[in-house]
Design a protein around this motif. Structure first.
Motif, mmCIF file in Angstrom:
data_model
loop_
_atom_site.group_PDB
_atom_site.id
_atom_site.type_symbol
_atom_site.label_atom_id
_atom_site.label_comp_id
_atom_site.label_asym_id
_atom_site.label_seq_id
_atom_site.Cartn_x
_atom_site.Cartn_y
_atom_site.Cartn_z
ATOM 1 N N LYS A 390 0.817 -1.219 0.000
ATOM 2 C CA LYS A 390 0.000 0.000 0.000
ATOM 3 C C LYS A 390 0.850 1.268 0.000
ATOM 4 O O LYS A 390 0.339 2.358 -0.233
ATOM 5 N N ARG A 421 -2.887 5.900 5.568
ATOM 6 C CA ARG A 421 -3.241 5.127 6.777
ATOM 7 C C ARG A 421 -2.360 5.515 7.967
ATOM 8 O O ARG A 421 -2.735 5.316 9.106
ATOM 9 N N CYS A 423 0.321 4.241 9.404
ATOM 10 C CA CYS A 423 0.557 3.149 10.358
ATOM 11 C C CYS A 423 1.689 3.501 11.318
ATOM 12 O O CYS A 423 2.751 3.951 10.901
#
Length: 490
Positions: A390, A421, A423
């Protein structure tokens, strides 16, 4: 006795905000989760672009020196030879072969790192890493590590707790306010206020149980704290099921409109559950939380005359050789212990002061962050390319290039993310560097309480050699450096 809970939300409502709040609540009435939790674990391996990934939960970040050596061997034999530290103080192995799951599980079981196969993904417990190792305000700090050990035993013995998401988080704070700021679902905070007749490190001191980011809490005896934390998590599961939201975390619960249970309703339900269990608790409408900082890299003097060593992994990643330097140091102490921190660091407690400086020098030479003056201090990054499908860019290489061009330390923490996102991004005030394409980034500054737009920029790093992953992006380095020195607004 358990104090009566207020019939409505314990947080005062600003009537001027009522229409906006109503709209927000209406928006979350639909289920927020429509699938099961696929969070990776030590037994459920995740398929990444660079191989399988195993995530091992370490309650309170505690490892024996033997367990640390087992992980180093696993990284070399089965993975890519590195160990990643996560933002919850857990350890990840990457580059694992598809068929190595059984061998890895056998190694972890043998080392005592998997006390319960059914609970291994829900043992998400962070605790103040320096608990019991230093002094706060002249007092020896509460050993929240003892809370963590007890909570882990209770968690692994709970049938209901198996249903918790692998993302549900417990934070056990010894009163300094470090892990209390991590946005956990259930937080235990040792109390140091005037209402406690004696210092809280005594048996029977006080603790505050907080649900999500509620400003309120439940004040109870510290001896009841681990059991209360488990009951709070089990109550969350009941409330989440009743809401029909599929929520994995407290913040995902509907915001309490009509008959939808929200975080405030969860707090009331937890209070009732504690009363049923015979745990006395007092409702606190507005509880203050100290603002503690993560452990600084360097040496920490302990009350027993020993020294704790605090180091950080560059971008959260350690080679097996670096990891072994730490485990070998731990093996030479009476404790034989490592503490992995949620800020991607490692604490080695119980060192002889005479040997600590030499060890710190060797760790610095090996590439670890041993001083706040290091330009790498406060710099984090997700895996990025090529490990994550991703990711839009090789964020680790770009981060390294920016650090090389800006060798001035200090400022806000900065986290480089390969996609939106984000992360592993830190809680609180920080700089977000988010990839929007190959070598292109959007930079923003996040306030402690709310997202702000104090600094926003989009810059591109031009790679001169993608094979060696070097970068030539002075604009990117300058923009990040500027953002790290931007005053936060609230």
């Amino acid at each position: 006795m358990l104090a009566a809970m207020p019939p409505t939300s314990p947080t005062p409502v600003n009537r001027d905000e009522a229409p906006a709040r109503a709209a927000a609540r209406a928006a979350v009435r639909a289920p927020v989760r429509e699938r099961g939790d696929a969070c990776p674990g030590a037994l459920r391996l995740h398929a990444a672009d660079d191989g399988r990934l195993a995530r091992l939960r370490l309650p309170a970040g505690i490892l024996t020196d033997h367990q640390a050596e087992v992980l180093a061997s696993a990284a070399e034999r089965l993975g890519d030879g590195h160990l990643d530290i996560t933002s919850r103080g857990n350890v990840q192995l990457r580059g694992l072969a598809d068929a190595c799951g059984g061998v890895l599980a056998e190694l972890l079981y043998g080392a005592g790192l998997l006390p319960s196969q059914e609970h291994e993904r829900v043992r998400n417990i962070v605790a103040s890493p320096l608990a019991g190792l230093d002094r706060i305000g002249g007092l020896a700090s509460v050993d929240a590590q003892l809370w963590a050990r007890e909570l882990d035993k209770l968690l692994c013995a709970s049938e209901a707790a198996k249903a918790l998401s692998g993302r549900f988080l417990f934070a056990l704070d010894d009163g300094r306010g470090d892990v209390a700021a991590l946005g956990a679902d259930v937080t235990l905070l040792a109390r140091r206020d005037a209402r406690d007749a004696q210092p809280v490190e005594r048996p029977g001191g006080a603790a505050l149980l907080r649900i999500g980011v509620n400003r309120s809490g439940l004040r109870l005896d510290s001896s009841d704290a681990p059991r209360a934390a488990l009951l709070a998590a089990e109550t969350f599961l009941t409330v989440a099921e009743a809401s029909g939201s599929g929520a994995w975390r407290v913040r995902e619960l509907p915001a309490g409109q009509d008959h939808d249970p929200g975080p405030e309703d969860l707090e009331a339900a937890v209070a009732a559950r504690l009363a049923e269990a015979g745990i006395a608790a007092e409702y606190v409408a507005e509880a203050t939380t100290p603002q503690g900082a993560p452990p600084a890299p360097g040496l920490v003097r302990s009350p027993d005359g020993t020294v704790a060593l605090s180091v950080y992994a560059t971008l959260g990643r350690l080679s097996a050789a670096q990891w072994r330097l730490l485990s070998t140091a731990a093996a030479e102490t009476e404790r034989g212990e490592l503490r992995v921190t949620p800020w991607r660091g490692v604490i080695v407690p119980g060192l002889d002061p005479a040997a600590a400086d030499d060890l710190l020098d060797r760790l610095r030479a090996a590439g670890l962050i041993t001083s706040p003056d290091s330009p790498w201090h406060g710099v984090g990054a997700c895996t990025g390319r090529p490990g994550c499908a991703k990711a839009l860019s090789d964020v680790r290489s770009d981060a390294a290039g920016a650090v090389a061009m800006t060798d001035t330390p200090g400022g806000l923490p900065v986290h480089w993310s390969g996609c939106a996102r984000r992360c592993g991004h830190p809680q609180g005030g920080s700089v977000d560097v988010v990839a929007t394409g190959e070598g292109s980034y959007e930079i923003s500054v996040r306030g402690t309480l709310v997202t702000t737009a104090t600094v926003t920029a989009t810059v591109t790093a031009t790679r001169t050699d993608t094979r060696t992953a070097t970068t030539d992006g002075p604009e990117l380095a300058d923009a990040v450096a500027t953002a790290r020195t931007t005053p936060l607004t609230r």
